[in-house]
Scaffold this motif. Structure first.
Motif, PDB file in Angstrom:
ATOM      1  N   GLY A  50      -9.160  -3.043   8.861  1.00  0.00           N
ATOM      2  CA  GLY A  50      -9.690  -2.975   7.508  1.00  0.00           C
ATOM      3  C   GLY A  50     -10.509  -1.728   7.214  1.00  0.00           C
ATOM      4  O   GLY A  50     -11.160  -1.655   6.169  1.00  0.00           O
ATOM      5  N   TRP A  67      -6.218   2.013   4.858  1.00  0.00           N
ATOM      6  CA  TRP A  67      -4.786   1.779   4.975  1.00  0.00           C
ATOM      7  C   TRP A  67      -4.105   3.102   5.282  1.00  0.00           C
ATOM      8  O   TRP A  67      -4.649   4.169   5.011  1.00  0.00           O
ATOM      9  CB  TRP A  67      -4.227   1.168   3.684  1.00  0.00           C
ATOM     10  CG  TRP A  67      -4.282   2.098   2.498  1.00  0.00           C
ATOM     11  CD1 TRP A  67      -3.286   2.900   2.031  1.00  0.00           C
ATOM     12  CD2 TRP A  67      -5.409   2.316   1.624  1.00  0.00           C
ATOM     13  NE1 TRP A  67      -3.710   3.620   0.937  1.00  0.00           N
ATOM     14  CE2 TRP A  67      -5.002   3.276   0.666  1.00  0.00           C
ATOM     15  CE3 TRP A  67      -6.700   1.804   1.575  1.00  0.00           C
ATOM     16  CZ2 TRP A  67      -5.856   3.731  -0.345  1.00  0.00           C
ATOM     17  CZ3 TRP A  67      -7.559   2.263   0.575  1.00  0.00           C
ATOM     18  CH2 TRP A  67      -7.144   3.204  -0.369  1.00  0.00           C
ATOM     19  N   ARG A 118     -11.376   3.584   1.118  1.00  0.00           N
ATOM     20  CA  ARG A 118     -11.880   3.552  -0.266  1.00  0.00           C
ATOM     21  C   ARG A 118     -13.199   4.292  -0.383  1.00  0.00           C
ATOM     22  O   ARG A 118     -13.490   4.906  -1.411  1.00  0.00           O
ATOM     23  CB  ARG A 118     -12.061   2.107  -0.731  1.00  0.00           C
ATOM     24  CG  ARG A 118     -10.776   1.324  -0.899  1.00  0.00           C
ATOM     25  CD  ARG A 118     -11.042  -0.051  -1.504  1.00  0.00           C
ATOM     26  NE  ARG A 118     -11.505   0.049  -2.885  1.00  0.00           N
ATOM     27  CZ  ARG A 118     -11.802  -0.991  -3.650  1.00  0.00           C
ATOM     28  NH1 ARG A 118     -11.704  -2.216  -3.153  1.00  0.00           N
ATOM     29  NH2 ARG A 118     -12.210  -0.828  -4.895  1.00  0.00           N
ATOM     30  N   ALA A 156      -7.000  -3.990   5.288  1.00  0.00           N
ATOM     31  CA  ALA A 156      -7.180  -3.472   3.935  1.00  0.00           C
ATOM     32  C   ALA A 156      -5.847  -3.466   3.192  1.00  0.00           C
ATOM     33  O   ALA A 156      -4.783  -3.325   3.799  1.00  0.00           O
ATOM     34  CB  ALA A 156      -7.735  -2.047   3.990  1.00  0.00           C
ATOM     35  N   ASP A 157      -5.912  -3.631   1.890  1.00  0.00           N
ATOM     36  CA  ASP A 157      -4.712  -3.537   1.066  1.00  0.00           C
ATOM     37  C   ASP A 157      -4.336  -2.075   0.854  1.00  0.00           C
ATOM     38  O   ASP A 157      -5.204  -1.199   0.755  1.00  0.00           O
ATOM     39  CB  ASP A 157      -4.957  -4.189  -0.299  1.00  0.00           C
ATOM     40  CG  ASP A 157      -5.168  -5.687  -0.194  1.00  0.00           C
ATOM     41  OD1 ASP A 157      -4.596  -6.301   0.732  1.00  0.00           O
ATOM     42  OD2 ASP A 157      -5.909  -6.248  -1.025  1.00  0.00           O
ATOM     43  N   ASP A 158      -3.044  -1.820   0.784  1.00  0.00           N
ATOM     44  CA  ASP A 158      -2.548  -0.485   0.458  1.00  0.00           C
ATOM     45  C   ASP A 158      -2.805  -0.220  -1.020  1.00  0.00           C
ATOM     46  O   ASP A 158      -2.329  -0.945  -1.890  1.00  0.00           O
ATOM     47  CB  ASP A 158      -1.042  -0.413   0.763  1.00  0.00           C
ATOM     48  CG  ASP A 158      -0.473   0.986   0.598  1.00  0.00           C
ATOM     49  OD1 ASP A 158      -0.934   1.727  -0.293  1.00  0.00           O
ATOM     50  OD2 ASP A 158       0.450   1.333   1.350  1.00  0.00           O
ATOM     51  N   ARG A 159      -3.552   0.824  -1.323  1.00  0.00           N
ATOM     52  CA  ARG A 159      -3.918   1.139  -2.698  1.00  0.00           C
ATOM     53  C   ARG A 159      -3.339   2.475  -3.164  1.00  0.00           C
ATOM     54  O   ARG A 159      -3.864   3.098  -4.078  1.00  0.00           O
ATOM     55  CB  ARG A 159      -5.445   1.123  -2.843  1.00  0.00           C
ATOM     56  CG  ARG A 159      -6.039  -0.256  -2.623  1.00  0.00           C
ATOM     57  CD  ARG A 159      -7.551  -0.267  -2.762  1.00  0.00           C
ATOM     58  NE  ARG A 159      -8.088  -1.614  -2.612  1.00  0.00           N
ATOM     59  CZ  ARG A 159      -8.256  -2.471  -3.614  1.00  0.00           C
ATOM     60  NH1 ARG A 159      -7.931  -2.112  -4.841  1.00  0.00           N
ATOM     61  NH2 ARG A 159      -8.752  -3.677  -3.394  1.00  0.00           N
TER      62      ARG A 159
END
Length: 386
Positions: A149, A152, A162, A185-188
């Motif tokens: 996390g 990404w 982030r 973590a989400d892919d942003r």
């Protein structure tokens, strides 16, 4: 300590005291498809001259392949954000562009003692066994950091945070303690392709897929032979690494300047003069780049890169610096110097140099540089046949 989760606040505090900017826990078996992608990468030969990547790949595709007893991986990050766009240096064609990460002390040597200190604290506090790694062993740091996390893996294949953007050094602490993992973590990245479009050599096969053999970082650091002809002009004045895809990432706008004094850039490496670098012998190279990551690449490869940058400079005043390297002991340097002069000199002057040097040149690749058809490389001045 009976409850491993109770250890985490103290672990994070200790990591911060040791100047780590990010810390999170990954389960060793949660790197998803990273192992399979790596095996495909090797099968396609994309590792080029990086032979160590193909050495016992099973150790790299799973943390337990490297150390079967590992139960958790503490992933740590150190921000080295430059606080400015390093691409602005590309306009100064008489200067060499060194990747931001390599302008200070070698991060391996800076971060590893901190990891060892954290490991000692962890063992003293909670027991267990530990191993630490900083990009020097068969560890897939970026997939593990994503699993923990910390961020990404962006479309440029590097980790994106982030909070810290694309400027993160990573370290790993393997432990036999059953520490609870953090959520990935989400892919942003979304529809953004700024990093892909920024690549000077079109090294990305597609989003999340890099062909290192076209990457300037690979070419200037890992590649052992002459720079492939079609890619030379695209290198510009980049003499060690390339920051373009990292610097283009929009998430950098949230990144604070790297606050680690031990990783601060040396002023002499912020915009070194190409003429000065071209004159380096081995002893001067070792002194200038002492304790930096650049030292490991060696003098000949760096001066090869400098010759390419001189050829791309468009500045005839740098021709003398390249001419001096025609007698260099390294054929790698001599060949690059020939290419540089073919770009800077009028045809008759280049032909005169060829007539003087070609007869005594024994290296076939350097001879090829003298005799190659001048029309095959766009922008290269046409030289008369010697």
């Amino acid at each position: 300590m009976t409850d491993p989760s109770a250890l985490l606040p103290a672990l994070r505090d200790e990591a911060e005291k040791l100047s780590f900017d990010a810390v999170a826990i990954a389960a060793p078996d949660r790197i998803g498809e990273a192992g399979a992608r790596f095996e495909r990468f090797l099968a396609e030969g994309l590792h080029g001259d990086m032979d160590w990547l193909a050495d016992r790949p099973e150790r790299r595709t799973s943390p337990r392949g490297l150390w079967p007893e590992v139960r958790a991986v503490v992933m740590l990050g150190v921000n080295y954000g430059p606080g400015h766009d390093p691409r602005t240096l590309q306009a100064r064609r008489d200067r060499g562009a060194v990747s931001v990460y390599a302008r200070g002390d070698d991060y391996h040597e800076v971060i590893k003692p901190r990891l060892k200190a954290l490991a000692r604290w962890l063992v003293a506090t909670a027991g267990g066994d530990v191993k630490v790694f900083v990009d020097t062993a068969a560890v897939m740091e970026k997939p593990l950091a994503a699993a923990a996390g910390l961020g990404w893996q962006g479309k440029h294949t590097n980790l994106v945070s982030r909070e810290l953007g694309s400027w993160l050094f990573l370290g790993a602490l393997f432990t036999t303690l059953p520490l609870p993992p953090d959520a990935p973590a989400d892919d942003r990245c979304g529809s953004c392709r700024a990093c892909l479009d920024a690549c000077p050599t079109d090294a990305f096969v597609g989003p999340y897929r890099l062909d290192p053999r076209r990457c300037i970082s690979y070419l200037t650091i890992e590649h052992k032979g002459p720079i492939p002809g079609p890619l030379r002009e695209r290198m510009g004045n980049r003499i060690y690494g390339c920051d373009d895809c990292l610097a283009a990432c929009p998430w950098n706008k949230f990144s604070q300047l790297g606050r680690d004094a031990k990783l601060a850039a040396r002023e002499v490496l912020n915009a070194p003069a190409l003429a000065d670098l071209a004159a380096l012998d081995d002893a001067a190279f070792r002194e200038l780049f002492r304790k930096t990551a650049i030292k490991r690449t060696g003098r000949d490869r760096l001066v090869r890169n400098v010759m390419i940058a001189i050829g791309n400079s468009g500045d005839p005043a740098l021709a003398d610096a390249a001419t001096a390297r025609l007698a260099d002991a390294s054929p790698l340097v001599r060949g690059a110097a020939v290419w540089a002069l073919s770009r800077l000199l009028p045809a008759e002057k280049f032909a005169a140099l060829a007539a003087r040097h070609l007869a005594d040149e024994s290296d076939p690749q350097v001879r090829d540089e003298w005799t190659v058809d001048q029309a095959v490389i766009p922008g290269r001045r046409e030289a008369a046949n010697p």
